[in-house]
Design a protein around this motif. Structure first.
Motif, PDB file in Angstrom:
ATOM      1  N   LYS A  77       3.927   6.619  11.599  1.00  0.00           N
ATOM      2  CA  LYS A  77       4.016   5.160  11.661  1.00  0.00           C
ATOM      3  C   LYS A  77       4.130   4.696  13.109  1.00  0.00           C
ATOM      4  O   LYS A  77       3.390   3.810  13.543  1.00  0.00           O
ATOM      5  N   GLU A 102       3.632   6.654   1.245  1.00  0.00           N
ATOM      6  CA  GLU A 102       4.863   6.478   2.012  1.00  0.00           C
ATOM      7  C   GLU A 102       4.553   5.794   3.353  1.00  0.00           C
ATOM      8  O   GLU A 102       5.268   4.887   3.783  1.00  0.00           O
ATOM      9  N   PRO A 105       2.767   1.381   3.501  1.00  0.00           N
ATOM     10  CA  PRO A 105       3.611   0.178   3.430  1.00  0.00           C
ATOM     11  C   PRO A 105       4.512   0.025   4.658  1.00  0.00           C
ATOM     12  O   PRO A 105       4.707  -1.091   5.155  1.00  0.00           O
ATOM     13  N   CYS A 106       5.027   1.134   5.181  1.00  0.00           N
ATOM     14  CA  CYS A 106       5.852   1.077   6.400  1.00  0.00           C
ATOM     15  C   CYS A 106       5.023   0.546   7.556  1.00  0.00           C
ATOM     16  O   CYS A 106       5.461  -0.313   8.323  1.00  0.00           O
ATOM     17  N   SER A 108       2.404  -1.286   7.414  1.00  0.00           N
ATOM     18  CA  SER A 108       2.071  -2.695   7.201  1.00  0.00           C
ATOM     19  C   SER A 108       3.185  -3.598   7.720  1.00  0.00           C
ATOM     20  O   SER A 108       2.921  -4.582   8.425  1.00  0.00           O
ATOM     21  N   ILE A 109       4.421  -3.259   7.403  1.00  0.00           N
ATOM     22  CA  ILE A 109       5.542  -4.081   7.881  1.00  0.00           C
ATOM     23  C   ILE A 109       5.690  -3.951   9.393  1.00  0.00           C
ATOM     24  O   ILE A 109       5.844  -4.926  10.109  1.00  0.00           O
ATOM     25  N   LYS A 110       5.568  -2.725   9.870  1.00  0.00           N
ATOM     26  CA  LYS A 110       5.731  -2.470  11.308  1.00  0.00           C
ATOM     27  C   LYS A 110       4.714  -3.245  12.149  1.00  0.00           C
ATOM     28  O   LYS A 110       5.043  -3.791  13.193  1.00  0.00           O
ATOM     29  N   GLY A 112       2.673  -5.758  10.967  1.00  0.00           N
ATOM     30  CA  GLY A 112       2.383  -7.109  10.483  1.00  0.00           C
ATOM     31  C   GLY A 112       1.002  -7.232   9.855  1.00  0.00           C
ATOM     32  O   GLY A 112       0.586  -8.323   9.475  1.00  0.00           O
ATOM     33  N   PRO A 114      -1.778  -6.848   6.855  1.00  0.00           N
ATOM     34  CA  PRO A 114      -1.708  -6.822   5.399  1.00  0.00           C
ATOM     35  C   PRO A 114      -2.239  -5.498   4.834  1.00  0.00           C
ATOM     36  O   PRO A 114      -2.990  -4.785   5.502  1.00  0.00           O
ATOM     37  N   LEU A 115      -1.837  -5.213   3.614  1.00  0.00           N
ATOM     38  CA  LEU A 115      -2.161  -3.923   2.988  1.00  0.00           C
ATOM     39  C   LEU A 115      -2.664  -4.140   1.571  1.00  0.00           C
ATOM     40  O   LEU A 115      -2.085  -4.902   0.797  1.00  0.00           O
ATOM     41  N   ALA A 116      -3.756  -3.461   1.233  1.00  0.00           N
ATOM     42  CA  ALA A 116      -4.186  -3.372  -0.169  1.00  0.00           C
ATOM     43  C   ALA A 116      -4.128  -1.903  -0.548  1.00  0.00           C
ATOM     44  O   ALA A 116      -4.644  -1.049   0.176  1.00  0.00           O
ATOM     45  N   THR A 117      -3.455  -1.596  -1.662  1.00  0.00           N
ATOM     46  CA  THR A 117      -3.248  -0.194  -2.022  1.00  0.00           C
ATOM     47  C   THR A 117      -4.195   0.251  -3.138  1.00  0.00           C
ATOM     48  O   THR A 117      -4.665  -0.557  -3.934  1.00  0.00           O
TER      49      THR A 117
ATOM     50  N   TYR B 126       0.741  -1.867  -7.381  1.00  0.00           N
ATOM     51  CA  TYR B 126       0.585  -1.857  -5.921  1.00  0.00           C
ATOM     52  C   TYR B 126       1.315  -0.670  -5.292  1.00  0.00           C
ATOM     53  O   TYR B 126       0.838  -0.078  -4.343  1.00  0.00           O
ATOM     54  N   MET B 128       3.990  -0.585  -3.363  1.00  0.00           N
ATOM     55  CA  MET B 128       4.324  -0.737  -1.948  1.00  0.00           C
ATOM     56  C   MET B 128       5.689  -1.360  -1.683  1.00  0.00           C
ATOM     57  O   MET B 128       6.175  -1.312  -0.551  1.00  0.00           O
ATOM     58  N   MET B 131       8.621   1.204  -0.054  1.00  0.00           N
ATOM     59  CA  MET B 131       8.504   1.626   1.358  1.00  0.00           C
ATOM     60  C   MET B 131       8.459   0.443   2.316  1.00  0.00           C
ATOM     61  O   MET B 131       8.898   0.541   3.463  1.00  0.00           O
ATOM     62  N   MET B 132       7.924  -0.691   1.852  1.00  0.00           N
ATOM     63  CA  MET B 132       7.963  -1.884   2.715  1.00  0.00           C
ATOM     64  C   MET B 132       9.410  -2.306   2.957  1.00  0.00           C
ATOM     65  O   MET B 132       9.787  -2.683   4.066  1.00  0.00           O
ATOM     66  N   GLU B 135      11.126  -0.194   5.563  1.00  0.00           N
ATOM     67  CA  GLU B 135      10.787  -0.589   6.925  1.00  0.00           C
ATOM     68  C   GLU B 135      11.446  -1.924   7.283  1.00  0.00           C
ATOM     69  O   GLU B 135      11.975  -2.092   8.386  1.00  0.00           O
ATOM     70  N   GLU B 136      11.430  -2.841   6.342  1.00  0.00           N
ATOM     71  CA  GLU B 136      12.019  -4.167   6.569  1.00  0.00           C
ATOM     72  C   GLU B 136      13.516  -4.035   6.871  1.00  0.00           C
ATOM     73  O   GLU B 136      14.051  -4.725   7.728  1.00  0.00           O
ATOM     74  N   SER B 143       9.828   9.288  -0.495  1.00  0.00           N
ATOM     75  CA  SER B 143       9.084   8.619  -1.568  1.00  0.00           C
ATOM     76  C   SER B 143       8.655   9.602  -2.644  1.00  0.00           C
ATOM     77  O   SER B 143       8.602  10.805  -2.423  1.00  0.00           O
ATOM     78  N   ARG B 220       0.211 -12.553   2.203  1.00  0.00           N
ATOM     79  CA  ARG B 220      -0.819 -12.024   3.104  1.00  0.00           C
ATOM     80  C   ARG B 220      -2.026 -11.602   2.283  1.00  0.00           C
ATOM     81  O   ARG B 220      -3.150 -11.647   2.746  1.00  0.00           O
TER      82      ARG B 220
END
Ligand SMILES: Cc1cc2nc3c(=O)[nH]c(=O)nc-3n(C[C@H](O)[C@H](O)[C@H](O)COP(=O)(O)OP(=O)(O)OC[C@H]3O[C@@H](n4cnc5c(N)ncnc54)[C@H](O)[C@@H]3O)c2cc1C
Lengths: 326, 260
Positions: A77, A102, A105-106, A108-110, A112, A114-117, B126, B128, B131-132, B135-136, B143, B220
């Motif tokens: 990450k 794993e 998503p980390c 994506s937040i880190k 900013g 966007p994420l589609a899984t 999804y 997510m 794990m989001m 991080e937040e 996981s 988003r």
């Protein structure tokens, strides 16, 4: 020219198939959009891996360091976020695998972004990328796009794209130093553990009679065993049956179980989730018994019986025994 | 050991014809039955097992409307000590990211050593949120976990990889862990148990109380359109009474060479 990034997944020295599949899709998109393809490779002593990817990407960005010997979502990450910040790729592909689920998503937040899984396709429309994905166990499809951003992250389902090479590429290898990030990963790798082997090996079976949650109760599994016995076949199962401890893990078919290659696969009371069906790609003929006519399994099975398994299975067993006698 | 578990109520979709709503943004849910998401059922059970062994508290949280309290009551009946529901009004205006912001805002003010979520939710899949949130909230994480053991100030987890391979890791607490099915055998909950648990605390909070504005929760990801799966050739369906079907099957099995 901007780059489509593919995060290389490898384990125990081997490139995982998902990497080739993502590179195929990245290559296809790159050709249509005149982008280039960058494989991002993190690990330790990965030169042979880089070599094996050299005709599939335009660039291989390599971070080779002792500290990357084992996969670490924390380190991946940090490093990838730094690389994204520096190069602003419009699209980053990550496997929708255990590790990818794993990491992404980390990240994506880190970042900013966007994420589609778990995407099954990527469409490109007027410079925007649209993810095609499934919901409700594959009963509904959805197209997902993003608000205005500099880039986006997609995780890609295994097995949806070919593993083949696409286009003519000769990768330039770019060695990066380990960025001096003073983070101590919160998670430390200890070891890999294998599922215990059992007395039967479902990967060798010619005929599998596979049972799913539709069987309802543990004692009903006897019905499936009797049918398998009559057919001289082997019993296998979907994951919920193992989760409930009704059958051992080594009989489970699917992404987190085994991939099987029988001549005939009879799926009884199994809905056909992709994680299950991924293990049946090598089956010759798939026969599904399910009382839900909309069960996704009927989309991939060759023959289907839309009925209550408790009506079909006993009669089938008798007919098989009869035919074998005669 | 204080554990927070994030849970979701999801529709059952087996044997139902899902109908797409007029805006083509989702499916009609008014006729569907709802349950606790399977993964979350394992997550709450795991939290309660750890509490029974090591002491501490278990708090279950959901973001949703009043109907969603049903799954919180179930968690309380299983053995959670308290539950929190965040009333967020029309949920369709959020994506996973918005849900993560809301949940994180609740969790950060609670005492916890561990936060659990399911690996994914059965409806939108999804996978997510967990794990989001890690991080937040800047938490250590592991996981897809199928085994947990507490050690001094640490937790040893087995993460499920592909093909039956497991990866054992040690994670420093506090940590967020996403729970995979099969990690335990979730206990049975009786109607009586749910009635008894009605006495336990179920707190309702709203967004204003949490200090999050709609602006911060702007999605988003945008669902452009949902649709039924494209037609495929599909299976050849065998019809008739069980006797006829069984006969046809025997013929197919013979042809495929597995009847010797
Ligand atoms: C990371 C990950 C990895 C996974 N790995 C795997 C894996 O390796 N293998 C796997 O199988 N799953 C795996 N899963 C789980 C997968 O997503 C599904 O949840 C699972 O495959 C569903 O199993 P099922 O079809 O038996 O149950 P369900 O989806 O519950 O389906 C049961 C079916 O039985 C039918 N039915 C019910 N009663 C009857 C009856 N009387 N007669 C006829 N039909 C009936 C229903 O209509 C339904 O379609 C994984 C999930 C995740 C997140």
């Amino acid at each position: 020219m901007s780059d489509i990034f593919v995060i290389v997944e490898h384990r125990l020295g081997e490139i995982r198939d998902i990497t080739f599949e993502m590179l195929w899709k990245a290559g296809e998109l790159a050709e249509n959009l005149s982008h280039s393809v960058s494989a991002v490779l993190l690990g330790h002593e990965v030169s042979s891996i880089a070599e094996d990817l050299s005709d599939r990407a335009d660039q291989i960005i390599i971070y080779d360091d002792e500290r990357l010997k084992n996969f670490s979502a924390d380190l991946y990450k940090e490093i990838i976020a730094g690389l994204i910040e520096e190069t602003k790729p419009p699209l980053i592909l990550i496997g929708s695998t255990s590790w990818g689920m794993e990491l992404a998503p980390c990240l994506s937040i880190k970042t900013g972004l966007p994420l589609a899984t778990d995407c099954i396709d990527i469409l490109s429309e007027n410079g925007r990328f649209i993810a095609q994905r499934q919901m409700y166990n594959g009963k509904i499809f959805a197209n997902v796009s993003f608000a205005e951003t500099s880039g986006c992250l997609f995780t890609i389902r295994s097995g949806v794209f070919p593993k083949d090479k696409i286009g003519d590429r000769q990768a330039q290898k770019i060695q990066k130093g380990f960025p001096l990030i003073d983070i101590k990963p919160g998670k430390t790798f200890v070891e890999f553990v294998e599922t215990a082997a059992g007395d039967v090996d479902i990967t060798q079976a010619e005929l599998l009679v596979s049972v799913g949650r539709g069987i309802g109760e543990e004692e009903n599994i006897a019905l499936i065993k009797e049918l398998a016995e009559a057919l001289n076949g082997v019993v296998s199962c979907s994951r919920p049956i193992v989760d409930k401890n009704w059958l051992p893990k080594y009989l489970q078919v699917g992404t987190s179980g085994k991939s099987v290659t029988p001549k005939v696969y009879i799926a009884i009371g199994i809905s056909g989730a992709f994680q299950h069906m991924a293990g049946t790609n090598g089956a010759g003929t798939i026969i599904a018994v399910n009382k839900d006519p909309k069960a996704p399994i009927f989309r991939t099975a060759h023959y289907g019986i839309v009925d209550d398994l408790f009506k079909i299975v006993p009669v089938l067993k008798d007919k098989v025994l009869e035919a074998k006698k005669g | 050991m204080d554990i927070v578990v994030c849970v979701k109520r999801v529709p059952l979709t087996e044997e139902v014809d899902l109908v797409i709503d007029a805006q083509k943004k989702g499916v009609k849910k008014d006729q569907l039955a709802f349950v606790l998401n399977d993964w979350d059922n394992y997550a709450i059970e795991e939290a309660i097992l750890l509490k029974e062994k090591h002491g501490g508290t278990v708090t279950a949280i959901t973001v949703g409307n009043e109907d969603d309290e049903e799954v919180l009551r179930r968690c309380l009946a299983m053995g959670a000590d308290r539950a929190i529901r965040v009333e967020a009004g029309d949920m369709s205006r959020f994506d996973s990211f918005g849900i993560v912001k809301i949940l994180s805002q609740v969790v950060k003010d609670l005492p916890y050593d561990l936060v659990f979520t399911g690996v994914l939710a059965d409806d939108d899949s999804y996978g997510m949120v967990g794990m989001m949130m890690a991080e937040e909230l800047n938490l250590n994480h592991s996981s897809m976990v199928t085994a947990i053991e507490l050690e001094d100030g640490k937790v040893r987890t087995t993460s499920e990889l592909e093909g039956g391979l497991g990866e054992v890791s040690v994670v420093d607490l506090p940590a967020l862990i996403t729970i995979q099915t099969g990690i335990n055998e979730p206990r049975y909950v009786s109607i009586l148990g749910i009635r008894k648990a009605a006495k336990k605390e179920l707190k309702v909070m709203d967004l204003a109380e949490l200090g999050v504005s709609d602006g911060e929760l702007a999605p988003r990801a945008i669902i452009e359109e949902v649709y039924l799966p494209p037609e495929t050739e599909g299976a050849q369906i065998l019809t008739g009474d069980p006797d006829k079907i069984a006969g046809d099957l025997v013929e197919i099995l013979t042809k495929k060479g597995v009847m010797e």
